[in-house]
Scaffold this motif. Structure first.
Motif, PDB file in Angstrom:
ATOM      1  N   ALA A 149      -6.455   2.126 -11.836  1.00 34.81           N
ATOM      2  CA  ALA A 149      -5.803   0.546 -13.354  1.00 34.81           C
ATOM      3  C   ALA A 149      -4.770   0.003 -14.121  1.00 34.81           C
ATOM      4  O   ALA A 149      -4.245  -1.202 -14.450  1.00 34.81           O
ATOM      5  CB  ALA A 149      -6.312   1.689 -14.814  1.00 34.81           C
ATOM      6  N   LEU A 150      -3.591   1.184 -13.836  1.00 32.07           N
ATOM      7  CA  LEU A 150      -2.193   1.175 -13.997  1.00 32.07           C
ATOM      8  C   LEU A 150      -1.421  -0.405 -13.009  1.00 32.07           C
ATOM      9  O   LEU A 150      -0.381  -0.799 -13.577  1.00 32.07           O
ATOM     10  CB  LEU A 150      -1.400   2.459 -14.185  1.00 32.07           C
ATOM     11  N   LEU A 151      -1.807  -0.476 -11.797  1.00 29.54           N
ATOM     12  CA  LEU A 151      -1.159  -1.126 -10.807  1.00 29.54           C
ATOM     13  C   LEU A 151      -1.459  -2.452 -10.847  1.00 29.54           C
ATOM     14  O   LEU A 151      -0.095  -2.886 -11.098  1.00 29.54           O
ATOM     15  CB  LEU A 151      -2.021  -0.646  -9.402  1.00 29.54           C
ATOM     16  N   PRO A 152      -1.702  -2.739 -11.495  1.00 24.25           N
ATOM     17  CA  PRO A 152      -1.575  -4.545 -12.010  1.00 24.25           C
ATOM     18  C   PRO A 152      -0.303  -4.818 -13.051  1.00 24.25           C
ATOM     19  O   PRO A 152       0.424  -5.779 -12.466  1.00 24.25           O
ATOM     20  CB  PRO A 152      -3.050  -5.054 -12.229  1.00 24.25           C
ATOM     21  N   CYS A 153      -0.154  -4.229 -13.457  1.00 27.36           N
ATOM     22  CA  CYS A 153       0.396  -4.291 -14.925  1.00 27.36           C
ATOM     23  C   CYS A 153       2.248  -3.956 -13.497  1.00 27.36           C
ATOM     24  O   CYS A 153       2.932  -4.977 -13.828  1.00 27.36           O
ATOM     25  CB  CYS A 153       0.393  -3.705 -15.555  1.00 27.36           C
ATOM     26  N   PHE A 154       1.923  -3.384 -12.809  1.00 31.12           N
ATOM     27  CA  PHE A 154       3.313  -3.564 -11.971  1.00 31.12           C
ATOM     28  C   PHE A 154       3.302  -4.611 -11.278  1.00 31.12           C
ATOM     29  O   PHE A 154       4.326  -5.728 -10.763  1.00 31.12           O
ATOM     30  CB  PHE A 154       3.353  -2.484 -11.020  1.00 31.12           C
ATOM     31  N   TRP A 155       2.027  -4.687 -10.014  1.00 25.05           N
ATOM     32  CA  TRP A 155       2.037  -5.717  -9.060  1.00 25.05           C
ATOM     33  C   TRP A 155       1.854  -7.223  -9.857  1.00 25.05           C
ATOM     34  O   TRP A 155       2.382  -8.077  -8.804  1.00 25.05           O
ATOM     35  CB  TRP A 155       0.597  -5.462  -8.192  1.00 25.05           C
ATOM     36  N   LEU A 156       0.550  -7.484 -10.483  1.00 30.99           N
ATOM     37  CA  LEU A 156       1.196  -8.738 -10.447  1.00 30.99           C
ATOM     38  C   LEU A 156       1.866  -9.815 -11.459  1.00 30.99           C
ATOM     39  O   LEU A 156       2.148 -10.304 -11.390  1.00 30.99           O
ATOM     40  CB  LEU A 156      -0.723  -8.606 -11.777  1.00 30.99           C
TER      41      LEU A 156
END
Length: 249
Positions: A149-156
């Protein structure tokens, strides 16, 4: 946006089992990535035509979001299975709270007349509250679901940063004189890209040890966060506020 319904993946369980989690997750949100790249907020941000008021609203909400995001990363750090993951998440929690919010406070102070205390007191919009609520809900589950759940804030953000650097670079003079050069530069730089790669590795490592059902929850958490990312950018132009009760005649 015409619909907030998250499409169901057609990936077969056999194929999903052998693919890296991040590869499957990235393919799963291809439509949302394309939507983000071409949405009016991002296009106007890239060419510098985005009104300062719209950027101020977005940036103030981003500061409110990062306060909660930092807390959730700290929770993930406590649940991390090894020292390397724990250290990365703990450092990222501090970065979100201290380093990135400095950029927010500086811009909002210089361009929107908001003192540091005003920025810290900004109330989350309905869109921001919905996103952080989703993250808190994911963090009440497993470590694997939390990092997904945390990853899109990094990746996007890293992806959008690359898109913005490319689009802004096509302007006469490039980023020189661009009203949002500092923000674009932060998310488009190599240090943030490397942090994103580390976050992806954490998700892939976590996915190796989960059941198919748990992997499905990870994918769903990643996908919903990606939808929230789209809505978060969109609110820069829509500036949503909390409703008030209608006045009875």
């Amino acid at each position: 946006m015409t619909s907030s319904v998250v499409p169901v993946s057609t990936e077969s369980p056999a194929d999903a089992a052998v693919r890296p989690f991040t590869e499957e997750a990235w393919d799963r949100i291809a439509g949302w990535r394309d939507a983000v790249e071409h949405m009016p907020f991002i296009v106007a941000l890239a060419d510098g035509s985005l009104p300062a008021g719209s950027f101020a609203f977005y940036l103030a909400q981003d500061a409110a979001y990062l306060r909660e995001y930092s807390r959730i990363m700290a929770r993930a750090a406590q649940a991390a299975p090894d020292p390397a993951a724990q250290g990365f998440l703990a450092r990222s929690s501090v970065t979100a709270l201290e380093v990135e919010t400095v950029l927010h406070r500086d811009w909002l102070g210089a361009h929107a007349g908001l003192a540091a205390g005003d920025v810290a007191a900004v109330e989350p919009s309905p869109v921001t509250a919905a996103y952080t609520g989703h993250l808190h809900a994911a963090a009440s589950g497993s470590y694997a679901e939390t990092v997904a759940a945390l990853l899109p804030c990094f990746w996007l953000y890293a992806h959008v940063g690359s898109v913005l650097v490319d689009l802004a670079g096509r302007r006469p003079g490039g980023l020189a004189g661009h009203p949002y050069a500092a923000w674009i530069g932060t998310y488009g730089d190599e240090a943030f890209q490397e942090s994103t790669r580390q976050a992806r590795r954490l998700a892939d490592d976590a996915a190796r040890w989960v059941s198919p059902d748990e992997r499905g929850r990870m994918l769903r958490a990643f996908e919903i966060s990606s939808v929230h990312e789209y809505l978060f950018f969109e609110q820069g132009l829509t500036a949503p506020t909390w409703p008030t009760p209608p006045v009875r005649a």
